[in-house]
Scaffold this motif. Structure first.
Motif, PDB file in Angstrom:
ATOM      1  N   VAL A  35      -9.320  11.815 -43.233  1.00 52.10           N
ATOM      2  CA  VAL A  35      -9.927  12.607 -42.173  1.00 52.10           C
ATOM      3  C   VAL A  35      -8.850  13.053 -41.213  1.00 52.10           C
ATOM      4  O   VAL A  35      -7.952  12.301 -40.878  1.00 52.10           O
ATOM      5  CB  VAL A  35     -10.954  11.760 -41.386  1.00 52.10           C
ATOM      6  CG1 VAL A  35     -11.504  12.564 -40.219  1.00 52.10           C
ATOM      7  CG2 VAL A  35     -12.050  11.299 -42.288  1.00 52.10           C
ATOM      8  N   LYS A  36      -8.964  14.304 -40.832  1.00 50.87           N
ATOM      9  CA  LYS A  36      -8.027  14.784 -39.824  1.00 50.87           C
ATOM     10  C   LYS A  36      -8.810  15.242 -38.613  1.00 50.87           C
ATOM     11  O   LYS A  36      -9.793  15.985 -38.728  1.00 50.87           O
ATOM     12  CB  LYS A  36      -7.219  15.939 -40.393  1.00 50.87           C
ATOM     13  CG  LYS A  36      -5.756  15.629 -40.614  1.00 50.87           C
ATOM     14  CD  LYS A  36      -4.955  16.857 -40.784  1.00 50.87           C
ATOM     15  CE  LYS A  36      -3.535  16.586 -40.304  1.00 50.87           C
ATOM     16  NZ  LYS A  36      -2.619  17.588 -40.756  1.00 50.87           N
ATOM     17  N   VAL A  64     -11.062  19.680 -33.454  1.00 50.53           N
ATOM     18  CA  VAL A  64     -11.661  20.055 -34.737  1.00 50.53           C
ATOM     19  C   VAL A  64     -11.451  18.922 -35.727  1.00 50.53           C
ATOM     20  O   VAL A  64     -10.341  18.383 -35.830  1.00 50.53           O
ATOM     21  CB  VAL A  64     -11.020  21.351 -35.278  1.00 50.53           C
ATOM     22  CG1 VAL A  64     -11.609  21.690 -36.648  1.00 50.53           C
ATOM     23  CG2 VAL A  64     -11.221  22.503 -34.317  1.00 50.53           C
ATOM     24  N   GLN A  65     -12.512  18.575 -36.460  1.00 54.11           N
ATOM     25  CA  GLN A  65     -12.385  17.573 -37.538  1.00 54.11           C
ATOM     26  C   GLN A  65     -12.819  18.209 -38.860  1.00 54.11           C
ATOM     27  O   GLN A  65     -13.649  19.110 -38.868  1.00 54.11           O
ATOM     28  CB  GLN A  65     -13.195  16.305 -37.212  1.00 54.11           C
ATOM     29  CG  GLN A  65     -14.634  16.531 -36.822  1.00 54.11           C
ATOM     30  CD  GLN A  65     -15.636  16.420 -37.944  1.00 54.11           C
ATOM     31  OE1 GLN A  65     -15.294  16.116 -39.088  1.00 54.11           O
ATOM     32  NE2 GLN A  65     -16.901  16.654 -37.635  1.00 54.11           N
ATOM     33  N   ASP A  66     -12.233  17.695 -39.949  1.00 49.52           N
ATOM     34  CA  ASP A  66     -12.396  18.375 -41.235  1.00 49.52           C
ATOM     35  C   ASP A  66     -13.168  17.562 -42.272  1.00 49.52           C
ATOM     36  O   ASP A  66     -13.072  17.843 -43.464  1.00 49.52           O
ATOM     37  CB  ASP A  66     -11.023  18.782 -41.787  1.00 49.52           C
ATOM     38  CG  ASP A  66     -10.148  17.584 -42.133  1.00 49.52           C
ATOM     39  OD1 ASP A  66      -9.002  17.807 -42.569  1.00 49.52           O
ATOM     40  OD2 ASP A  66     -10.597  16.435 -41.958  1.00 49.52           O
ATOM     41  N   MET A  67     -13.898  16.514 -41.826  1.00 48.21           N
ATOM     42  CA  MET A  67     -14.587  15.686 -42.823  1.00 48.21           C
ATOM     43  C   MET A  67     -16.090  15.616 -42.616  1.00 48.21           C
ATOM     44  O   MET A  67     -16.722  14.654 -43.052  1.00 48.21           O
ATOM     45  CB  MET A  67     -13.990  14.273 -42.845  1.00 48.21           C
ATOM     46  CG  MET A  67     -12.735  14.182 -43.672  1.00 48.21           C
ATOM     47  SD  MET A  67     -13.003  14.527 -45.430  1.00 48.21           S
ATOM     48  CE  MET A  67     -13.759  12.994 -45.946  1.00 48.21           C
ATOM     49  N   ASP A  68     -16.665  16.601 -41.982  1.00 46.63           N
ATOM     50  CA  ASP A  68     -18.121  16.676 -41.919  1.00 46.63           C
ATOM     51  C   ASP A  68     -18.749  15.489 -41.168  1.00 46.63           C
ATOM     52  O   ASP A  68     -19.866  15.070 -41.477  1.00 46.63           O
ATOM     53  CB  ASP A  68     -18.699  16.744 -43.358  1.00 46.63           C
ATOM     54  CG  ASP A  68     -20.040  17.457 -43.383  1.00 46.63           C
ATOM     55  OD1 ASP A  68     -20.899  17.080 -44.206  1.00 46.63           O
ATOM     56  OD2 ASP A  68     -20.247  18.386 -42.573  1.00 46.63           O
ATOM     57  N   HIS A  69     -18.036  14.948 -40.197  1.00 46.49           N
ATOM     58  CA  HIS A  69     -18.563  13.835 -39.413  1.00 46.49           C
ATOM     59  C   HIS A  69     -19.617  14.313 -38.421  1.00 46.49           C
ATOM     60  O   HIS A  69     -19.441  15.337 -37.761  1.00 46.49           O
ATOM     61  CB  HIS A  69     -17.428  13.148 -38.647  1.00 46.49           C
ATOM     62  CG  HIS A  69     -16.594  12.263 -39.519  1.00 46.49           C
ATOM     63  ND1 HIS A  69     -15.486  11.593 -39.040  1.00 46.49           N
ATOM     64  CD2 HIS A  69     -16.689  11.917 -40.820  1.00 46.49           C
ATOM     65  CE1 HIS A  69     -14.964  10.876 -40.013  1.00 46.49           C
ATOM     66  NE2 HIS A  69     -15.680  11.069 -41.108  1.00 46.49           N
ATOM     67  N   GLU A  70     -20.688  13.519 -38.314  1.00 47.85           N
ATOM     68  CA  GLU A  70     -21.724  13.874 -37.345  1.00 47.85           C
ATOM     69  C   GLU A  70     -21.281  13.589 -35.903  1.00 47.85           C
ATOM     70  O   GLU A  70     -21.570  14.338 -34.993  1.00 47.85           O
ATOM     71  CB  GLU A  70     -23.000  13.061 -37.599  1.00 47.85           C
ATOM     72  CG  GLU A  70     -23.937  13.645 -38.634  1.00 47.85           C
ATOM     73  CD  GLU A  70     -23.559  13.266 -40.048  1.00 47.85           C
ATOM     74  OE1 GLU A  70     -23.986  13.963 -40.987  1.00 47.85           O
ATOM     75  OE2 GLU A  70     -22.817  12.281 -40.221  1.00 47.85           O
ATOM     76  N   ASN A  71     -20.614  12.450 -35.732  1.00 45.73           N
ATOM     77  CA  ASN A  71     -20.313  11.972 -34.377  1.00 45.73           C
ATOM     78  C   ASN A  71     -18.938  12.421 -33.904  1.00 45.73           C
ATOM     79  O   ASN A  71     -17.947  12.292 -34.634  1.00 45.73           O
ATOM     80  CB  ASN A  71     -20.350  10.442 -34.341  1.00 45.73           C
ATOM     81  CG  ASN A  71     -21.671   9.888 -34.821  1.00 45.73           C
ATOM     82  OD1 ASN A  71     -22.730  10.359 -34.419  1.00 45.73           O
ATOM     83  ND2 ASN A  71     -21.616   8.887 -35.681  1.00 45.73           N
TER      84      ASN A  71
END
Lengths: 113, 112
Positions: A2-3, A24-31
């Motif tokens: 995850v980045k 911005v995050q690139d792993m589809d995290h909800e939180n």
């Protein structure tokens, strides 16, 4: 891996300016979370979001707002920057907290002059 | 109300010796405990975690011990290396909770 990417490493802003910190995050995290780190005070939660367009106040939300229009992006807004908002700002994301915890970005060192 | 406390702001240890960082908590509902390491001008990175059903978890040089009755956890680093010099945060959360609660951090300095 995850980045979590924070748009700026260092920022200098003037008192009274409106400041945007982007994450911005690139792993589809909800939180997603915004913290600030100050010596002796540890990591203090400003705001967090558990879904698009959802936000929850943390421990120190005064003087800040947030925006989450897309799942991958969580913005922290300082409506009118003040010198006591000089700090290290850390964004984090998680799928579920548990044993995995958060993934943090590299941080933004904000100086308000 | 500080639910997670790290009472030592700093710790200095000689290279090669054991570093022991301590953390106390007050909320008996916490189920998971984590340690993060932070270098200056970088974000914290996850180090090791433990569930409340265990009392020990080991990963290489790092071991976390949990004493539920005392509401206390500790991180042992053996042997300590210069690259271990950093700020260490302990954190806790309950099952199903959406966020971590962090301690204030302990600055560890490893001296050559």
């Amino acid at each position: 891996d995850v980045k979590v990417t924070q748009s700026s490493r260092y920022l200098v802003k003037r008192t009274g300016e409106k400041v945007f910190l982007e994450c911005v995050q690139d792993m589809d995290h909800e939180n997603m979370f915004w913290y600030r780190q100050d010596p002796g005070l540890g990591l203090r939660l400003i705001y967090f979001s558990y879904d698009v367009k959802m936000k929850e106040k943390g421990d120190i939300p005064e003087g800040y707002s947030v925006s989450r229009e897309k799942k991958e992006r969580f913005s922290l807004i300082l409506e009118s920057a003040s010198t006591n908002q000089t700090s290290m700002y850390l964004c984090a994301s998680s799928l579920r907290v548990g044993l995995d915890g958060y993934t943090f970005g590299s941080g933004t060192r904000l100086t308000v002059v | 109300d500080q639910q997670v406390k790290q009472n030592s702001p700093s710790l200095s240890v000689q290279e090669g010796r054991i570093s022991i960082l301590n953390c106390d908590y007050t909320n008996s509902m916490f189920d998971y405990f984590l340690w993060y390491k932070k270098y200056p001008a970088e974000g914290p990175t996850f180090l090791i975690s433990i569930s409340s059903i265990k009392d020990k978890n080991e990963d290489g040089r790092f071991t976390v011990f949990l004493n539920k009755s005392a509401k206390h956890l500790s991180l042992h680093i053996v042997p300590s290396q210069p690259g271990d010099s950093a700020v260490y945060f302990c954190a806790a959360t309950a099952a199903g909770a959406q966020k971590l609660v962090f301690g204030q951090g302990t600055r560890l300095t490893i001296n050559p």
